[in-house]
Design a protein around this motif. Structure first.
Motif, PDB file in Angstrom:
ATOM      1  N   LEU A  25      -3.651  -2.959  -5.782  1.00 59.77           N
ATOM      2  CA  LEU A  25      -4.038  -1.714  -5.394  1.00 59.77           C
ATOM      3  C   LEU A  25      -3.609  -1.172  -4.013  1.00 59.77           C
ATOM      4  CD1 LEU A  25      -7.552  -2.221  -6.554  1.00 59.77           C
ATOM      5  CD2 LEU A  25      -6.037  -0.686  -7.673  1.00 59.77           C
ATOM      6  N   ALA A  26      -3.733   0.170  -3.685  1.00 57.19           N
ATOM      7  CA  ALA A  26      -3.353   0.338  -2.370  1.00 57.19           C
ATOM      8  C   ALA A  26      -4.288  -0.055  -1.457  1.00 57.19           C
ATOM      9  CB  ALA A  26      -3.278   1.768  -2.476  1.00 57.19           C
ATOM     10  N   PRO A  27      -3.755  -0.007  -0.080  1.00 53.44           N
ATOM     11  CA  PRO A  27      -4.732  -0.675   0.869  1.00 53.44           C
ATOM     12  C   PRO A  27      -5.872   0.388   1.156  1.00 53.44           C
ATOM     13  CG  PRO A  27      -2.520  -0.683   1.799  1.00 53.44           C
ATOM     14  CD  PRO A  27      -2.485   0.105   0.337  1.00 53.44           C
ATOM     15  N   ARG A  55      -5.584   7.378  -4.341  1.00 54.05           N
ATOM     16  CA  ARG A  55      -5.832   7.291  -5.739  1.00 54.05           C
ATOM     17  C   ARG A  55      -4.298   8.027  -6.297  1.00 54.05           C
ATOM     18  NH1 ARG A  55     -10.903  10.699  -7.750  1.00 54.05           N
ATOM     19  NH2 ARG A  55      -9.350  12.244  -7.753  1.00 54.05           N
ATOM     20  N   ALA A  56      -4.204   7.591  -7.512  1.00 54.23           N
ATOM     21  CA  ALA A  56      -2.621   8.021  -8.012  1.00 54.23           C
ATOM     22  C   ALA A  56      -2.324   9.389  -7.710  1.00 54.23           C
ATOM     23  CB  ALA A  56      -2.436   7.541  -9.381  1.00 54.23           C
ATOM     24  N   ASP A  57      -3.491  10.420  -7.895  1.00 55.33           N
ATOM     25  CA  ASP A  57      -3.091  11.797  -7.544  1.00 55.33           C
ATOM     26  C   ASP A  57      -3.057  12.119  -6.132  1.00 55.33           C
ATOM     27  OD1 ASP A  57      -5.709  11.598  -6.785  1.00 55.33           O
ATOM     28  OD2 ASP A  57      -6.523  13.025  -8.297  1.00 55.33           O
ATOM     29  N   GLY A  58      -3.108  11.282  -5.179  1.00 51.37           N
ATOM     30  CA  GLY A  58      -2.815  11.527  -3.749  1.00 51.37           C
ATOM     31  C   GLY A  58      -4.034  11.884  -3.321  1.00 51.37           C
ATOM     32  N   ARG A  59      -5.115  11.997  -3.753  1.00 51.08           N
ATOM     33  CA  ARG A  59      -6.463  12.176  -3.218  1.00 51.08           C
ATOM     34  C   ARG A  59      -7.161  10.897  -2.616  1.00 51.08           C
ATOM     35  NH1 ARG A  59      -8.155  16.569  -7.800  1.00 51.08           N
ATOM     36  NH2 ARG A  59      -6.919  18.205  -6.961  1.00 51.08           N
ATOM     37  N   LEU A  60      -8.171  10.808  -1.974  1.00 47.72           N
ATOM     38  CA  LEU A  60      -8.790   9.581  -1.523  1.00 47.72           C
ATOM     39  C   LEU A  60     -10.062   9.456  -2.481  1.00 47.72           C
ATOM     40  CD1 LEU A  60      -8.554  10.129   2.244  1.00 47.72           C
ATOM     41  CD2 LEU A  60      -7.143   8.169   0.738  1.00 47.72           C
ATOM     42  N   GLY A  84     -11.668  12.630  -1.228  1.00 47.90           N
ATOM     43  CA  GLY A  84     -11.158  13.382   0.149  1.00 47.90           C
ATOM     44  C   GLY A  84      -9.672  13.908  -0.275  1.00 47.90           C
ATOM     45  N   THR A  85      -9.495  15.178   0.294  1.00 51.73           N
ATOM     46  CA  THR A  85      -8.242  15.693   0.138  1.00 51.73           C
ATOM     47  C   THR A  85      -7.684  15.970   1.423  1.00 51.73           C
ATOM     48  OG1 THR A  85      -9.326  16.970  -1.871  1.00 51.73           O
ATOM     49  CG2 THR A  85      -7.233  17.882  -0.851  1.00 51.73           C
ATOM     50  N   SER A  93     -10.590  16.582   4.066  1.00 53.82           N
ATOM     51  CA  SER A  93     -11.705  17.322   3.768  1.00 53.82           C
ATOM     52  C   SER A  93     -12.367  16.452   2.596  1.00 53.82           C
ATOM     53  CB  SER A  93     -11.299  18.564   3.018  1.00 53.82           C
ATOM     54  OG  SER A  93     -12.614  19.477   2.919  1.00 53.82           O
ATOM     55  N   TRP A  94     -14.103  15.953   2.735  1.00 52.50           N
ATOM     56  CA  TRP A  94     -14.523  15.336   1.950  1.00 52.50           C
ATOM     57  C   TRP A  94     -15.755  16.020   1.120  1.00 52.50           C
ATOM     58  CZ3 TRP A  94     -13.435  10.258   0.434  1.00 52.50           C
ATOM     59  CH2 TRP A  94     -12.574   9.718   1.374  1.00 52.50           C
TER      60      TRP A  94
END
Length: 134
Positions: A25-27, A55-60, A84-85, A93-94
């Protein structure tokens, strides 16, 4: 409808650290904040720490916990989760949900509420709003 607006906060990031990713998984980035504002019309201060993972879609995706204390010593703890975006370099932005527990005094009504939030976080500043309903 998001419920009733019950709080607004502003503050700053007090620390960050990167935690190693497990099992491919990503850090995870752990962020601590200190904010001040109003909750249920009462002035208070909040200390919180949240962890965010890409996440895989680039969001958090993030989870957090914190404690809010009023100037008179009333308190409540909370747990939240959100998405988050990225809105620019170092800016996120959460949007997410909150539940409170253990509220005392003026913050005791929060024990019966569920909430949603929107927070804006940049490299060192935090601001946001909280809505809640029973």
């Amino acid at each position: 409808m998001l419920g009733d607006l019950i709080g607004e906060i502003q503050g700053h990031v007090t620390g960050r650290r990167v935690l190693g990713g497990e099992h491919g998984l990503a850090p995870t980035v752990e962020t601590s904040v200190q904010v001040e504002g109003q909750l249920l019309g009462v002035a208070g201060r909040d200390w919180a720490t949240y962890e965010a993972r890409m996440r895989a879609d680039g969001r958090l995706y993030g989870t957090g916990l914190g404690i809010t204390m009023t100037q008179s010593g009333d308190s409540v703890t909370w747990r939240g989760q959100g998405v988050g975006t990225f809105t620019g370099p170092g800016r996120v932005s959460w949007r997410g949900s909150l539940v409170w527990e253990g509220g005392t005094g003026a913050l005791a009504p929060l024990n019966e509420y569920a909430g949603v939030f929107e927070y804006e976080v940049d490299e060192d500043k935090v601001s946001g709003k909280v809505w809640a309903w029973k």
